[in-house]
Design a protein around this motif. Structure first.
Motif, PDB file in Angstrom:
ATOM      1  N   PHE A  21       0.814  -1.286  -0.018  1.00 58.33           N
ATOM      2  CA  PHE A  21       0.111  -0.108   0.090  1.00 58.33           C
ATOM      3  C   PHE A  21       0.788   1.351   0.144  1.00 58.33           C
ATOM      4  N   LEU A  36      -2.699  -5.919  -4.059  1.00 53.21           N
ATOM      5  CA  LEU A  36      -3.374  -4.553  -4.736  1.00 53.21           C
ATOM      6  C   LEU A  36      -4.787  -5.207  -5.330  1.00 53.21           C
ATOM      7  N   GLN A  40      -8.573  -4.639  -3.998  1.00 52.96           N
ATOM      8  CA  GLN A  40      -9.274  -4.027  -4.990  1.00 52.96           C
ATOM      9  C   GLN A  40     -10.627  -4.900  -5.218  1.00 52.96           C
TER      10      GLN A  40
END
Length: 349
Positions: A21, A36, A40
């Motif tokens: 992050f 990631l 998401q």
């Protein structure tokens, strides 16, 4: 969903999720992408917990745009950038700021710069500009909309803070030194990836030798990759072709950076030449490896600590005093003579 949940789903530690992050080095690109992607798909948005800067914790972001040319994905392992980062971190601590890292692949520049801008994780940004052109820097500054200092390049027409090396001066010092110790048959090894710093070094070196009535013949110009410390087959092929045409090896070679110089030393030695008896070699940057190689490398010292300190100080001044006018700072170099070069007694004017 919490960060711990993302870590479990990805099969990694919580710290690895934090690295993903924050953009900090320490995990592979594949792991970062997987984390990631899971975040998401799970609807986890880390910036939602802190949509704006936490003013109780002062921090700066060191932002790097990596590519396959000069600033590699593992930029923090490259000697020059490793030293810069060390000094930036040191200065941040002294000034009461923490330092965050954000690394973006050039391929995803547009997408990821928007993400960095939206996150607003820190009070300001030190952007490593080594491999960036004017348009890219202008676009990044426009999207970030936060206090910004660009380090290791400069474009005079942009209203942005820049801190750069006096590249012209450093190469001028190298060229002057070679001429003053008697070299007339001089070669030039340039990077096959062109950036602002290298163009300025070429100008400075050319200016110095022209002032001494010398020139670099087109046949004496060679081109290699700028990030390889081992010998290079491409340079070996160029030198062999040069010799086959009936030329003698130049008595001195100036290289646009220490990486190129160290690679050239190894390549020339593999061809059976002695340094500096047969050829003097000079680099630029004075990375730590310059004193490990044998013979120790004559080079141009870049004040990396001074540059890092100035960049941090200028950024903090912009944040705390709300200074908006751009400042351009050029840090001078000094020449360091070591064992890879010597006077040429056979070709003095």
């Amino acid at each position: 969903m919490k960060m711990e949940d993302i870590a479990k789903l990805a099969g990694v530690s919580k710290s690895a999720v934090s690295f993903a992050f924050s953009g900090k080095p320490g995990i592979s690109p594949e792991t970062r992408e997987r984390i990631l992607q899971i975040a998401q798909e799970s609807g986890y948005l880390p910036r939602a917990k802190s949509p704006s800067i936490d003013h109780t914790v002062k921090s700066l972001t060191f932002l790097v745009i990596s590519n396959s040319g000069i600033v590699l994905e593992q930029f923090y392992q490259q000697p020059f950038f490793r030293e810069l980062i060390q000094f930036i971190e040191e200065r941040c601590r002294t000034k009461g700021y923490s330092l965050l890292f954000s690394s973006i692949d050039m391929e995803f520049l547009e997408r990821d710069i928007r993400m960095v801008a939206e996150e607003k994780k820190s009070n300001g940004v030190v952007l490593l500009g080594t491999n960036l052109n004017r348009e890219q820097i202008a676009d990044i500054a426009n999207k970030l909309q936060s206090p910004l200092v660009v380090l290791d390049t400069c474009f005079d027409t942009l209203p942005i803070h820049f801190v750069e090396i006096n590249n012209f001066m450093g190469a001028y010092q190298a060229g002057t030194h070679l001429c003053e110790i008697g070299h007339t048959d001089i070669g030039y090894i340039e990077s096959n990836v062109r950036i602002h710093n290298f163009e300025e070094r070429k100008r400075g070196f050319t200016s110095a030798i022209q002032e001494h009535g010398r020139e670099i013949l087109i046949t004496h110009r060679f081109s290699v990759a700028p990030t390889i410390l081992s010998s290079q087959d491409s340079l070996k092929a160029q030198l062999l072709a040069f010799l086959k045409e009936g030329h003698r090896l130049p008595t001195a070679l100036f290289c646009e950076c220490d990486y190129i110089a160290i690679s050239a030393m190894k390549t020339v030695q593999e061809l059976g030449y002695q340094i500096p008896d047969d050829v003097s070699i000079i680099g630029f940057d004075n990375i730590s490896e310059a004193v490990i190689i044998s013979p120790e490398l004559t080079t141009v010292h870049v004040e990396k600590q001074r540059m890092a300190y100035l960049a941090v100080d200028l950024l903090i001044e912009s944040i705390e005093l709300e200074q908006s006018a751009g400042t351009k700072i050029k840090v001078d170099t000094h020449f360091i003579e070591r064992l890879s070069s010597r006077a040429n007694y056979t070709s003095k004017d």
